[in-house]
Write a protein that holds these residues in place. Structure first.
Motif, PDB file in Angstrom:
ATOM      1  N   MET A  10      -6.734  44.069 -12.888  1.00  0.00           N
ATOM      2  CA  MET A  10      -5.780  42.967 -12.946  1.00  0.00           C
ATOM      3  C   MET A  10      -6.133  41.837 -11.978  1.00  0.00           C
ATOM      4  N   THR A  11      -7.269  41.926 -11.324  1.00  0.00           N
ATOM      5  CA  THR A  11      -7.614  40.915 -10.310  1.00  0.00           C
ATOM      6  C   THR A  11      -7.680  39.517 -10.910  1.00  0.00           C
ATOM      7  N   ALA A  12      -8.345  39.393 -12.053  1.00  0.00           N
ATOM      8  CA  ALA A  12      -8.501  38.073 -12.662  1.00  0.00           C
ATOM      9  C   ALA A  12      -7.154  37.486 -13.077  1.00  0.00           C
ATOM     10  N   MET A  13      -6.270  38.332 -13.621  1.00  0.00           N
ATOM     11  CA  MET A  13      -4.963  37.841 -14.044  1.00  0.00           C
ATOM     12  C   MET A  13      -4.133  37.407 -12.843  1.00  0.00           C
ATOM     13  N   CYS A  14      -4.207  38.142 -11.763  1.00  0.00           N
ATOM     14  CA  CYS A  14      -3.472  37.755 -10.546  1.00  0.00           C
ATOM     15  C   CYS A  14      -3.981  36.434  -9.998  1.00  0.00           C
ATOM     16  N   ASP A  15      -5.297  36.250 -10.049  1.00  0.00           N
ATOM     17  CA  ASP A  15      -5.872  34.978  -9.581  1.00  0.00           C
ATOM     18  C   ASP A  15      -5.357  33.813 -10.409  1.00  0.00           C
ATOM     19  N   VAL A  16      -5.324  33.996 -11.740  1.00  0.00           N
ATOM     20  CA  VAL A  16      -4.834  32.935 -12.617  1.00  0.00           C
ATOM     21  C   VAL A  16      -3.364  32.648 -12.348  1.00  0.00           C
ATOM     22  N   ALA A  17      -2.562  33.690 -12.150  1.00  0.00           N
ATOM     23  CA  ALA A  17      -1.130  33.514 -11.895  1.00  0.00           C
ATOM     24  C   ALA A  17      -0.895  32.727 -10.607  1.00  0.00           C
ATOM     25  N   PHE A  18      -1.638  33.069  -9.553  1.00  0.00           N
ATOM     26  CA  PHE A  18      -1.470  32.354  -8.288  1.00  0.00           C
ATOM     27  C   PHE A  18      -1.974  30.915  -8.378  1.00  0.00           C
ATOM     28  N   LEU A  19      -3.027  30.691  -9.146  1.00  0.00           N
ATOM     29  CA  LEU A  19      -3.517  29.326  -9.336  1.00  0.00           C
ATOM     30  C   LEU A  19      -2.482  28.473 -10.069  1.00  0.00           C
ATOM     31  N   LEU A  20      -1.873  29.041 -11.112  1.00  0.00           N
ATOM     32  CA  LEU A  20      -0.831  28.312 -11.834  1.00  0.00           C
ATOM     33  C   LEU A  20       0.379  28.042 -10.949  1.00  0.00           C
ATOM     34  N   LEU A  21       0.779  29.040 -10.162  1.00  0.00           N
ATOM     35  CA  LEU A  21       1.915  28.871  -9.260  1.00  0.00           C
ATOM     36  C   LEU A  21       1.644  27.776  -8.240  1.00  0.00           C
ATOM     37  N   THR A  22       0.433  27.785  -7.680  1.00  0.00           N
ATOM     38  CA  THR A  22       0.059  26.754  -6.710  1.00  0.00           C
ATOM     39  C   THR A  22       0.053  25.376  -7.349  1.00  0.00           C
ATOM     40  N   PHE A  23      -0.438  25.284  -8.588  1.00  0.00           N
ATOM     41  CA  PHE A  23      -0.487  23.996  -9.293  1.00  0.00           C
ATOM     42  C   PHE A  23       0.908  23.437  -9.498  1.00  0.00           C
ATOM     43  N   PHE A  24       1.850  24.280  -9.971  1.00  0.00           N
ATOM     44  CA  PHE A  24       3.198  23.803 -10.235  1.00  0.00           C
ATOM     45  C   PHE A  24       3.917  23.403  -8.947  1.00  0.00           C
ATOM     46  N   ILE A  25       3.676  24.131  -7.862  1.00  0.00           N
ATOM     47  CA  ILE A  25       4.322  23.791  -6.598  1.00  0.00           C
ATOM     48  C   ILE A  25       3.825  22.446  -6.073  1.00  0.00           C
ATOM     49  N   LEU A  26       2.513  22.212  -6.182  1.00  0.00           N
ATOM     50  CA  LEU A  26       1.934  20.986  -5.640  1.00  0.00           C
ATOM     51  C   LEU A  26       2.248  19.759  -6.495  1.00  0.00           C
ATOM     52  N   THR A  27       2.427  19.947  -7.791  1.00  0.00           N
ATOM     53  CA  THR A  27       2.656  18.800  -8.678  1.00  0.00           C
ATOM     54  C   THR A  27       4.139  18.530  -8.936  1.00  0.00           C
ATOM     55  N   ALA A  28       5.008  19.459  -8.585  1.00  0.00           N
ATOM     56  CA  ALA A  28       6.442  19.262  -8.826  1.00  0.00           C
ATOM     57  C   ALA A  28       7.003  18.243  -7.844  1.00  0.00           C
ATOM     58  N   THR A  29       7.958  17.479  -8.296  1.00  0.00           N
ATOM     59  CA  THR A  29       8.648  16.509  -7.449  1.00  0.00           C
ATOM     60  C   THR A  29      10.060  17.012  -7.183  1.00  0.00           C
ATOM     61  N   ALA A  30      10.422  17.019  -5.926  1.00  0.00           N
ATOM     62  CA  ALA A  30      11.742  17.503  -5.544  1.00  0.00           C
ATOM     63  C   ALA A  30      12.808  16.481  -5.927  1.00  0.00           C
ATOM     64  N   LYS A  31      13.931  16.956  -6.391  1.00  0.00           N
ATOM     65  CA  LYS A  31      15.049  16.077  -6.738  1.00  0.00           C
ATOM     66  C   LYS A  31      15.740  15.617  -5.467  1.00  0.00           C
ATOM     67  N   LEU A  32      15.802  14.307  -5.300  1.00  0.00           N
ATOM     68  CA  LEU A  32      16.422  13.757  -4.115  1.00  0.00           C
ATOM     69  C   LEU A  32      17.941  13.893  -4.212  1.00  0.00           C
ATOM     70  N   PRO A  33      18.601  14.222  -3.100  1.00  0.00           N
ATOM     71  CA  PRO A  33      20.068  14.316  -3.136  1.00  0.00           C
ATOM     72  C   PRO A  33      20.695  12.960  -3.403  1.00  0.00           C
ATOM     73  N   GLU A  34      21.759  12.946  -4.190  1.00  0.00           N
ATOM     74  CA  GLU A  34      22.420  11.701  -4.556  1.00  0.00           C
ATOM     75  C   GLU A  34      23.569  11.427  -3.588  1.00  0.00           C
ATOM     76  N   PRO A  35      23.718  10.165  -3.156  1.00  0.00           N
ATOM     77  CA  PRO A  35      24.837   9.847  -2.265  1.00  0.00           C
ATOM     78  C   PRO A  35      26.190   9.960  -2.942  1.00  0.00           C
ATOM     79  N   LEU A  36      26.213   9.794  -4.275  1.00  0.00           N
ATOM     80  CA  LEU A  36      27.456   9.931  -5.043  1.00  0.00           C
ATOM     81  C   LEU A  36      27.168  10.794  -6.267  1.00  0.00           C
TER      82      LEU A  36
END
Length: 203
Positions: A10-36
């Motif tokens: 399962m080494t290759a699958m784990c590597d792919v899963a962590f690569l995808l997780l890292t990609f989504f974390i780095l490319t995601a934009t956090a939702k800014l809190p709204e004043p209202l």
């Protein structure tokens, strides 16, 4: 025949899963809190708002009182809008304050309290009760002036007309929404968007 145990590497699958997780974390934009924060009404319409040349008017309640907030897309347009408002109300802003204002998506204070708002940290600005809304009554209709100067600023910066969207709370009373529409129509703005939340067609 003797049976042999099978093992899957399962080494290759784990590597792919962590690569995808890292990609989504780095490319995601956090939702800014709204004043209202507002709970928009549901709709099945999927039309998206434009990414540029857009001003948003937010109507909601804070501390059981109706508040109106205003925001403009584009840092340069925001700075130019504040410059026009400063000239109209005879208020002076430093270059640092103009740049700080360009980072604020939406605000809800009178022009007289803008300097105090800009001096706060972003975490302090979004606290309940800090921004009490933009005046929009007949005696002190600053919202009308923000709309007018934002249109001027967008034409100066982008050479395009500004589009408008109204984002109101689902529980907001209609007279307040109508009041904002009347302010827009007084400036010959007869086409604007009403922001809603997406829901399924089966409901």
């Amino acid at each position: 025949m003797s049976k042999k145990a099978t093992a899957i590497d399962m080494t290759a699958m784990c590597d792919v899963a962590f690569l995808l997780l890292t990609f989504f974390i780095l490319t995601a934009t956090a939702k800014l809190p709204e004043p209202l924060p507002v709970d928009t009404p549901s709709s099945t319409v999927k039309t998206k708002l434009p990414e540029t040349d857009l001003a948003t008017i937010v109507i909601g309640k804070s501390d059981e009182k109706e508040r109106v907030f205003f925001g403009v897309k584009g840092r340069d347009v925001r700075m130019k809008t504040l410059e026009f408002m400063a000239q109209k109300y005879n208020v002076t802003f430093t270059q640092a304050e103009l740049e700080q204002f360009s980072l604020i998506d939406e605000f809800g204070v009178p022009i007289e309290g803008m300097k105090q708002l800009l001096a706060m940290k972003s975490s302090e600005r979004i606290k309940p009760g800090v921004q009490l809304g933009i005046p929009c009554d007949s005696l002190n209709n600053q919202l009308k002036e923000w709309i007018y100067t934002a249109r001027q600023a967008n034409i100066d910066v982008a050479q395009k007309e500004l589009h408008f969207a109204i984002r109101g709370d689902a529980k907001q009373m209609y007279p307040q929404i109508r009041k904002i529409m009347d302010i827009l129509q007084d400036q010959k703005i007869n086409s604007f968007n009403l922001v809603t939340g997406l829901r399924g067609k089966d409901f």
